[in-house]
Write a protein that holds these residues in place. Structure first.
Motif, mmCIF file in Angstrom:
data_model
loop_
_atom_site.group_PDB
_atom_site.id
_atom_site.type_symbol
_atom_site.label_atom_id
_atom_site.label_comp_id
_atom_site.label_asym_id
_atom_site.label_seq_id
_atom_site.Cartn_x
_atom_site.Cartn_y
_atom_site.Cartn_z
ATOM 1 N N GLN A 129 -20.263 -6.813 -26.391
ATOM 2 C CA GLN A 129 -19.906 -5.968 -25.315
ATOM 3 C C GLN A 129 -18.538 -5.299 -25.655
ATOM 4 O OE1 GLN A 129 -19.853 -7.761 -21.209
ATOM 5 N NE2 GLN A 129 -18.025 -6.819 -20.742
ATOM 6 N N PHE A 130 -17.788 -5.695 -26.347
ATOM 7 C CA PHE A 130 -16.526 -4.962 -26.758
ATOM 8 C C PHE A 130 -16.925 -3.943 -27.684
ATOM 9 C CE2 PHE A 130 -13.531 -8.635 -25.776
ATOM 10 C CZ PHE A 130 -13.364 -8.369 -24.574
ATOM 11 N N ASP A 131 -17.925 -4.088 -28.478
ATOM 12 C CA ASP A 131 -18.288 -3.106 -29.351
ATOM 13 C C ASP A 131 -19.043 -1.930 -28.544
ATOM 14 O OD1 ASP A 131 -17.429 -4.608 -31.655
ATOM 15 O OD2 ASP A 131 -19.419 -5.389 -31.929
ATOM 16 N N GLN A 132 -19.793 -2.260 -27.575
ATOM 17 C CA GLN A 132 -20.434 -1.044 -26.682
ATOM 18 C C GLN A 132 -19.328 -0.380 -25.958
ATOM 19 O OE1 GLN A 132 -23.839 -1.900 -24.484
ATOM 20 N NE2 GLN A 132 -24.568 -3.764 -25.652
ATOM 21 N N LEU A 133 -18.343 -1.177 -25.334
ATOM 22 C CA LEU A 133 -17.285 -0.351 -24.751
ATOM 23 C C LEU A 133 -16.420 0.709 -25.451
ATOM 24 C CD1 LEU A 133 -15.863 -3.343 -22.700
ATOM 25 C CD2 LEU A 133 -17.264 -1.132 -21.916
ATOM 26 N N LYS A 134 -16.188 0.074 -26.866
ATOM 27 C CA LYS A 134 -15.635 0.924 -27.901
ATOM 28 C C LYS A 134 -16.422 2.122 -28.109
ATOM 29 C CE LYS A 134 -12.729 -2.918 -29.662
ATOM 30 N NZ LYS A 134 -12.463 -3.794 -30.869
ATOM 31 N N LYS A 135 -17.511 2.079 -28.285
ATOM 32 C CA LYS A 135 -18.707 3.083 -28.690
ATOM 33 C C LYS A 135 -18.448 3.860 -27.568
ATOM 34 C CE LYS A 135 -23.311 4.299 -30.162
ATOM 35 N NZ LYS A 135 -24.853 3.495 -30.134
ATOM 36 N N LEU A 136 -18.679 3.718 -26.326
ATOM 37 C CA LEU A 136 -18.488 4.403 -25.016
ATOM 38 C C LEU A 136 -17.178 5.034 -25.107
ATOM 39 C CD1 LEU A 136 -19.626 4.964 -22.382
ATOM 40 C CD2 LEU A 136 -18.047 3.163 -21.486
ATOM 41 N N ASN A 137 -15.858 4.609 -25.419
ATOM 42 C CA ASN A 137 -14.810 5.423 -25.551
ATOM 43 C C ASN A 137 -14.916 6.605 -26.487
ATOM 44 O OD1 ASN A 137 -13.639 3.790 -23.523
ATOM 45 N ND2 ASN A 137 -12.417 2.517 -25.229
ATOM 46 N N GLU A 138 -15.544 6.381 -27.621
ATOM 47 C CA GLU A 138 -15.792 7.419 -28.631
ATOM 48 C C GLU A 138 -16.585 8.560 -28.195
ATOM 49 O OE1 GLU A 138 -17.277 5.340 -31.929
ATOM 50 O OE2 GLU A 138 -15.635 4.284 -32.185
ATOM 51 N N THR A 139 -17.229 8.367 -27.015
ATOM 52 C CA THR A 139 -18.367 9.485 -26.510
ATOM 53 C C THR A 139 -17.872 10.068 -25.424
ATOM 54 O OG1 THR A 139 -20.007 7.814 -25.766
ATOM 55 C CG2 THR A 139 -20.127 8.514 -28.070
ATOM 56 N N VAL A 140 -17.027 9.552 -24.709
ATOM 57 C CA VAL A 140 -16.544 10.083 -23.262
ATOM 58 C C VAL A 140 -16.496 11.695 -23.239
ATOM 59 C CG1 VAL A 140 -15.997 7.910 -22.548
ATOM 60 C CG2 VAL A 140 -14.348 9.650 -23.548
ATOM 61 N N GLU A 141 -16.650 12.299 -22.237
ATOM 62 C CA GLU A 141 -16.192 13.683 -21.902
ATOM 63 C C GLU A 141 -14.941 13.779 -21.612
ATOM 64 O OE1 GLU A 141 -17.433 17.293 -18.728
ATOM 65 O OE2 GLU A 141 -18.862 15.494 -19.224
ATOM 66 N N VAL A 142 -14.021 14.670 -21.927
ATOM 67 C CA VAL A 142 -12.549 14.563 -21.618
ATOM 68 C C VAL A 142 -12.509 15.838 -20.546
ATOM 69 C CG1 VAL A 142 -10.287 14.913 -22.158
ATOM 70 C CG2 VAL A 142 -11.948 13.770 -23.708
ATOM 71 N N SER A 143 -11.944 15.473 -19.253
ATOM 72 C CA SER A 143 -11.781 16.279 -18.281
ATOM 73 C C SER A 143 -10.451 17.413 -18.746
ATOM 74 C CB SER A 143 -11.177 15.413 -17.113
ATOM 75 O OG SER A 143 -10.705 16.570 -16.013
ATOM 76 N N PRO A 144 -10.961 18.693 -18.285
ATOM 77 C CA PRO A 144 -9.584 19.600 -18.653
ATOM 78 C C PRO A 144 -8.405 19.547 -18.034
ATOM 79 C CG PRO A 144 -11.424 20.561 -17.170
ATOM 80 C CD PRO A 144 -12.126 19.349 -17.828
#
Length: 532
Positions: A446-461
């Motif tokens: 689970q934590f590996d998946q969450l860290k991967k999610l963090n690397e792929t998020v779209e950043v709001s302007p």
């Protein structure tokens, strides 16, 4: 040794003063471990991640005295039976590490909002306190209730600025006027919204809920339940607020509008470069009309405006079948453990904005008598797995057992976690969530998946933009009061939409909406200029 130091003092009185004091500071009970990442910043020297000495803290007299700290946070279900037992061990461990105790003070969610505000206003000791953008963070910052932590972090909690440890987006989004007043939990940066359906009913009627892209796609499934399942409310509580992709208009507007942290009634129109009324956007009006139609059609319980029964209880009683929540990795397993077998449908919206990174934080009371030690304790929450797991899970054997795959299960003699005499389970509320052990209902990775999610998020302007309402606080308070009267009825579908939106807009304008919009525009343009 004292004579030797005197001799040196005579020769080098000023240059070696700090070093002599460090030499006299004494042991700290931890066999000489001095890594800042182990939480040991209160004795001979604080070190960086490579073990190199970065500052001699012992020269600060305040760190030589034992102090007692209090940590206030919200928690559901009452105090764990063995809270005092675990508390005693926490205090023993904290004394060894930073010569302090840390009293845990959980408050029920039902009273948290009012009581936490009262505690901060009364002067009662509350050194460390949980907060969030949706739970009075900005208002408490505005009135000076929280301490600016920038200088303290540099000296006592450097782990928070280590980009290999915590994504810089967290602190970037938490700043108010350039200062850090709240420290976000190191967890997923954002979460997709999700709906959870009782699997027995999905299977019974052969529903293909994977076809749901927008909330509006839910209607035929609601009709099936209403027509065939007597006693089951299709959309109890109108619980859909987590599912952001409400209708096709939302997708059309997605790149045009950005929400403003702390202000529910306005949004930034990125194309026009100015603030607009949140409630007059097409996607919102269409959504409210959908909810009103569903209420009129009997899909939503008629007492939705007043019925406060927790939805999970209603589902477990067999009288509801949809639950809204977040959809990050591990949530399907969590809600299965709470509700029984469920099927998850995500909205697939993963945007890191100021709201998402400030959804759970801890702050230091501006009135604390021990700010240095409070930040040292916080440093341990972000770097010391022993403390973090002790707070959340208690003692192995008595409060949990370790399973063969390394995850945790209820202790022997307990069939469920609710039967354990201690399971505080507030991993998401403080510190570094990734230091926690995983429970039996969590995914093994689970934590590996969450860290991967963090690397792929779209950043709001709009990440990092925070509106300061000080110059228009009377208008904001009046408009917010109007919102409370009307908007909940729109969200739950109980009031007609066009006339209610017209009434809402008219009353907001009468209470100074344009003045607030002008101030938002002024601050937004200044923020854009400062970024260049």
């Amino acid at each position: 040794m004292r004579k030797s130091r005197k001799a040196f003092a005579i020769i080098l009185a000023v240059m070696l003063a700090a070093a002599m004091l460090a030499g006299c500071s004494g042991g700290n009970g931890n066999n000489g471990e001095k890594s800042a990442n182990s939480g040991n910043t209160g004795s001979a020297a604080k070190t960086d991640n490579n073990g190199e000495t970065v500052k001699d803290n012992a020269k600060d007299k305040k760190l030589e005295k034992f102090v007692s700290l209090k940590f206030y946070f919200p928690h559901g279900g009452g105090d764990p039976k063995d809270l005092k037992v675990v508390q005693d061990e926490i205090n023993k461990y904290m004394k060894e590490k930073i010569n302090a105790s840390l009293e845990l003070v959980p408050l029920d969610w039902a009273v948290w909002g009012d009581k936490s505000t009262l505690i901060l206003q009364s002067g009662e000791q509350a050194d460390i306190i949980w907060t969030a953008n949706w739970n009075n963070y900005y208002s408490n910052v505005a009135r000076g209730a929280f301490l600016a932590l920038d200088d303290y972090i540099d000296e006592y909690a450097p782990v928070l600025k280590d980009p290999t440890h915590m994504n810089p987006i967290f602190l970037q989004g938490a700043r108010v006027k350039g200062k850090i007043y709240g420290l976000p939990t190191n967890k997923e940066i954002t979460q997709p919204g999700a709906l959870y359906f009782r699997k027995d009913l999905v299977d019974k009627y052969k529903m293909d809920v994977s076809t749901i892209k927008y909330l509006t796609d839910l209607e035929p499934f609601l009709k099936t339940i209403k027509d065939n399942e007597k006693g089951v409310t299709p959309l109890f509580g109108a619980d859909v607020s987590w599912f952001k992709r409400v209708n096709p208009a939302w997708d059309e507007e997605r790149s045009q509008y950005a929400d403003i942290p702390g202000i529910g009634f306005a949004a930034i129109d990125l194309k026009a470069g100015k603030a607009v009324n949140y409630y007059t956007r097409k996607s919102r009006i269409d959504h409210y009309k959908t909810m009103h139609k569903w209420y009129e059609d009997g899909y939503i319980n008629k007492d939705v405006a007043t019925n406060k029964t927790p939805l999970d209880q209603v589902i477990k009683a067999g009288k509801a079948w949809i639950h809204g929540s977040t959809g990050q990795p591990g949530q399907l397993e969590y809600w299965t453990s709470v509700l029984g077998p469920v099927v998850q449908v995500q909205d697939n919206v993963v945007v890191a904005d100021t709201n998402s990174v400030t959804g759970s934080m801890i702050a230091v009371n501006a009135n604390t008598e021990n700010p240095e030690r409070a930040v040292m304790a916080i440093n341990m929450m972000y770097s010391d797995p022993v403390l973090v797991n002790l707070i959340n899970f208690g003692f192995e054997g008595k409060h949990y057992k370790t399973l063969e795959d390394g995850r945790l299960g209820p202790p022997d003699g307990a069939k469920t976690w609710e039967e354990s005499p201690y399971s505080l389970d507030i991993q998401w509320e403080f510190g570094d969530m990734f230091l926690n052990k995983l429970k039996d209902y969590n995914l093994a990775d689970q934590f590996d998946q969450l860290k991967k999610l963090n690397e792929t998020v779209e950043v709001s302007p709009l990440l990092g933009f925070v509106f300061d309402p000080e110059l228009v606080k009377a208008e904001v308070a009046a408009i917010t009061s109007v919102e409370k009267e009307i908007v909940d009825g729109l969200k739950k579908g109980v009031i007609p939409v066009d006339e209610s939106i017209a009434k809402l807009t008219q009353r907001m304008e009468a209470n100074g909406l344009q003045k607030v919009m002008d101030e938002i525009d002024k601050q937004y343009n200044a923020w854009l200029s400062a970024k260049k």
